[in-house]
Write an enzyme that holds these catalytic residues in place. Sequence first.
Site, PDB file in Angstrom:
ATOM      1  N   LEU A  16      38.974  45.155  38.835  1.00  0.00           N
ATOM      2  CA  LEU A  16      37.845  44.389  39.034  1.00  0.00           C
ATOM      3  C   LEU A  16      37.648  43.527  40.067  1.00  0.00           C
ATOM      4  CD1 LEU A  16      37.856  42.436  35.514  1.00  0.00           C
ATOM      5  CD2 LEU A  16      36.545  44.639  36.263  1.00  0.00           C
ATOM      6  N   GLY A  17      36.689  42.976  40.633  1.00  0.00           N
ATOM      7  CA  GLY A  17      36.407  41.973  41.713  1.00  0.00           C
ATOM      8  C   GLY A  17      36.996  42.424  43.161  1.00  0.00           C
ATOM      9  N   ASP A  63      51.745  44.162  35.004  1.00  0.00           N
ATOM     10  CA  ASP A  63      51.541  42.916  35.013  1.00  0.00           C
ATOM     11  C   ASP A  63      52.492  42.431  36.132  1.00  0.00           C
ATOM     12  OD1 ASP A  63      52.061  40.172  34.365  1.00  0.00           O
ATOM     13  OD2 ASP A  63      52.212  40.459  32.257  1.00  0.00           O
ATOM     14  N   TYR A 157      45.507  25.607  39.675  1.00  0.00           N
ATOM     15  CA  TYR A 157      45.260  26.842  40.429  1.00  0.00           C
ATOM     16  C   TYR A 157      45.456  26.441  42.011  1.00  0.00           C
ATOM     17  CZ  TYR A 157      41.987  30.374  42.469  1.00  0.00           C
ATOM     18  OH  TYR A 157      41.571  31.389  43.014  1.00  0.00           O
ATOM     19  N   LYS A 161      47.827  28.386  44.594  1.00  0.00           N
ATOM     20  CA  LYS A 161      47.398  28.988  45.855  1.00  0.00           C
ATOM     21  C   LYS A 161      47.739  28.419  47.330  1.00  0.00           C
ATOM     22  CE  LYS A 161      45.074  32.207  43.902  1.00  0.00           C
ATOM     23  NZ  LYS A 161      45.338  33.489  44.057  1.00  0.00           N
ATOM     24  N   ILE A 192      33.212  33.745  45.739  1.00  0.00           N
ATOM     25  CA  ILE A 192      33.019  35.269  45.842  1.00  0.00           C
ATOM     26  C   ILE A 192      32.556  35.708  44.435  1.00  0.00           C
ATOM     27  CG2 ILE A 192      33.563  37.396  46.729  1.00  0.00           C
ATOM     28  CD1 ILE A 192      33.967  35.444  48.875  1.00  0.00           C
ATOM     29  N   PRO A 195      33.796  38.732  38.661  1.00  0.00           N
ATOM     30  CA  PRO A 195      33.921  38.419  37.060  1.00  0.00           C
ATOM     31  C   PRO A 195      34.791  36.924  36.931  1.00  0.00           C
ATOM     32  CG  PRO A 195      34.493  40.663  37.244  1.00  0.00           C
ATOM     33  CD  PRO A 195      34.517  40.115  38.855  1.00  0.00           C
ATOM     34  N   GLN A 258      33.705  21.450  56.733  1.00  0.00           N
ATOM     35  CA  GLN A 258      32.770  20.151  56.555  1.00  0.00           C
ATOM     36  C   GLN A 258      33.654  19.195  56.592  1.00  0.00           C
ATOM     37  OE1 GLN A 258      29.091  21.280  53.559  1.00  0.00           O
ATOM     38  NE2 GLN A 258      31.259  22.485  52.976  1.00  0.00           N
TER      39      GLN A 258
HETATM   40  N1  LIG Z   1      36.195  35.074  43.366  1.00  0.00           N
HETATM   41  C1  LIG Z   1      36.474  34.014  43.913  1.00  0.00           C
HETATM   42  O1  LIG Z   1      35.542  33.234  44.187  1.00  0.00           O
HETATM   43  C2  LIG Z   1      37.752  33.960  44.785  1.00  0.00           C
HETATM   44  C3  LIG Z   1      38.339  32.817  45.667  1.00  0.00           C
HETATM   45  C4  LIG Z   1      39.326  32.723  46.069  1.00  0.00           C
HETATM   46  C5  LIG Z   1      40.351  33.440  45.811  1.00  0.00           C
HETATM   47  N2  LIG Z   1      40.542  34.416  44.749  1.00  0.00           N
HETATM   48  C6  LIG Z   1      41.610  35.225  44.525  1.00  0.00           C
HETATM   49  O2  LIG Z   1      41.385  36.284  44.797  1.00  0.00           O
HETATM   50  C7  LIG Z   1      42.267  37.230  43.675  1.00  0.00           C
HETATM   51  C8  LIG Z   1      41.085  38.135  43.205  1.00  0.00           C
HETATM   52  O3  LIG Z   1      40.062  37.363  42.499  1.00  0.00           O
HETATM   53  P1  LIG Z   1      38.692  37.893  41.774  1.00  0.00           P
HETATM   54  O4  LIG Z   1      37.814  36.940  41.804  1.00  0.00           O
HETATM   55  O5  LIG Z   1      38.680  39.437  42.152  1.00  0.00           O
HETATM   56  O6  LIG Z   1      39.334  37.912  40.044  1.00  0.00           O
HETATM   57  P2  LIG Z   1      38.952  38.818  38.747  1.00  0.00           P
HETATM   58  O7  LIG Z   1      39.253  37.961  37.585  1.00  0.00           O
HETATM   59  O8  LIG Z   1      37.432  39.190  39.089  1.00  0.00           O
HETATM   60  O9  LIG Z   1      39.778  39.845  39.076  1.00  0.00           O
HETATM   61  C9  LIG Z   1      41.358  39.721  38.809  1.00  0.00           C
HETATM   62  C10 LIG Z   1      42.019  40.792  38.397  1.00  0.00           C
HETATM   63  O10 LIG Z   1      43.281  40.521  38.169  1.00  0.00           O
HETATM   64  C11 LIG Z   1      43.817  41.156  37.118  1.00  0.00           C
HETATM   65  N3  LIG Z   1      44.917  40.479  36.648  1.00  0.00           N
HETATM   66  C12 LIG Z   1      44.771  39.229  35.859  1.00  0.00           C
HETATM   67  N4  LIG Z   1      46.150  38.874  35.511  1.00  0.00           N
HETATM   68  C13 LIG Z   1      47.045  39.858  35.731  1.00  0.00           C
HETATM   69  C14 LIG Z   1      48.399  40.194  35.886  1.00  0.00           C
HETATM   70  N5  LIG Z   1      49.169  39.254  35.463  1.00  0.00           N
HETATM   71  N6  LIG Z   1      48.813  41.451  36.326  1.00  0.00           N
HETATM   72  C15 LIG Z   1      48.100  42.180  37.039  1.00  0.00           C
HETATM   73  N7  LIG Z   1      46.731  41.953  37.157  1.00  0.00           N
HETATM   74  C16 LIG Z   1      46.271  40.806  36.591  1.00  0.00           C
HETATM   75  C17 LIG Z   1      42.634  41.249  36.119  1.00  0.00           C
HETATM   76  O11 LIG Z   1      42.835  41.973  34.976  1.00  0.00           O
HETATM   77  C18 LIG Z   1      41.553  41.512  36.988  1.00  0.00           C
HETATM   78  O12 LIG Z   1      41.206  42.916  37.209  1.00  0.00           O
HETATM   79  C19 LIG Z   1      42.644  36.234  42.905  1.00  0.00           C
HETATM   80  O13 LIG Z   1      43.996  35.921  43.358  1.00  0.00           O
HETATM   81  C20 LIG Z   1      41.753  35.047  43.116  1.00  0.00           C
HETATM   82  O14 LIG Z   1      42.595  33.949  42.669  1.00  0.00           O
HETATM   83  C21 LIG Z   1      39.009  34.582  44.304  1.00  0.00           C
END
Ligand SMILES: NC(=O)c1ccc[n+]([C@@H]2O[C@H](COP(=O)([O-])OP(=O)(O)OC[C@H]3O[C@@H](n4cnc5c(N)ncnc54)[C@H](O)[C@@H]3O)[C@@H](O)[C@H]2O)c1
Length: 258
Positions: A16-17, A63, A157, A161, A192, A195, A258
């Site tokens: 995803l994502g 995992d 979180y 990070k 971003i 999901p 900012q």
């Molecule tokens: N979306 C944002 O706004 C944003 C901003 C900053 C950082 N991030 C980081 O970017 C990365 C991706 O975020 P996203 O928004 O696509 O999240 P998401 O939740 O949409 O997708 C995350 C994916 O990771 C998988 N996942 C969760 N636990 C897992 C595990 N133990 N082992 C393997 N896979 C696992 C989920 O099944 C999912 O497919 C993350 O590390 C998140 O912290 C996201």
Amino acid sequence: MNRVADKVVIVTGAALGLGRASAMMLAREGAKVVLTDIRDAEGEAAALSIREVGGEALYLHHDVSSEPQWQQVMAETLGRFGRLDVLVNNAGVADGCPPEEETLEHWRRLMSVNLEGVFLGTKHAIRTMKARTPPGGAIINLSSIAGMIGIPDLGAYCTSKGGVRLYTKSVALYCAKAGLNIRVNSIHPGYIWTPMVENYLAQHGDVEEGRGAADALHPLGHIGEPDDIAYGVVYLASDESKFMTGAGLVIDGGYTIQ
Ligand SMILES: NC(=O)c1ccc[n+]([C@@H]2O[C@H](COP(=O)([O-])OP(=O)(O)OC[C@H]3O[C@@H](n4cnc5c(N)ncnc54)[C@H](O)[C@@H]3O)[C@@H](O)[C@H]2O)c1
């Protein structure tokens, strides 16, 4: 086209994502992609959609908090593609809690994915990348703006990070000084639309209202889309970034200026 031609790349959390968008763009740019996740149906579908347009992709259940599963993913990647050039440590989880309500169990569960998952992946990627002749590769760690600044209620979180940000710098220095030819960089997205963000907003009220509020946090006036981050992943995976290591690539619509 072909900015990462024939590079073998593992992307975690690729169902995803941001992971999915990154895997798709890496494949379009010529990489052979191993997509890993715990959501098998979506992960298989993502790999299939790459193969359907002529790309090379393999999905593995994985995992990231499990060291034996990392060993298995490395072995299957080598078995299928013979090498590893790039690891994208993308899998992550986000949910908030006021510090006085936080539980040790929840804290540790989040760390086991966001921080220990990155450590385990980095460890096994370095072992794999240094074993080949000549050694080399790139590791890309998804941190966040939450690894640079504080966000209320996101203590675990932010901590995870921030840990990813400094772990990246430490490992980058180690690899450079050991002459391993392995570059290690982090990416710091603003909000971003994935999901993760949609689910977070749904848990805290009306999604559309929440999206509007999130848009307003970014000086460019809106939150980002997954490809905004995928472009950064492709850059750090490609040889275009060959003089870059230990850096934090901020892609946040101006959130942190900012
Ligand atoms: N979306 C944002 O706004 C944003 C901003 C900053 C950082 N991030 C980081 O970017 C990365 C991706 O975020 P996203 O928004 O696509 O999240 P998401 O939740 O949409 O997708 C995350 C994916 O990771 C998988 N996942 C969760 N636990 C897992 C595990 N133990 N082992 C393997 N896979 C696992 C989920 O099944 C999912 O497919 C993350 O590390 C998140 O912290 C996201």
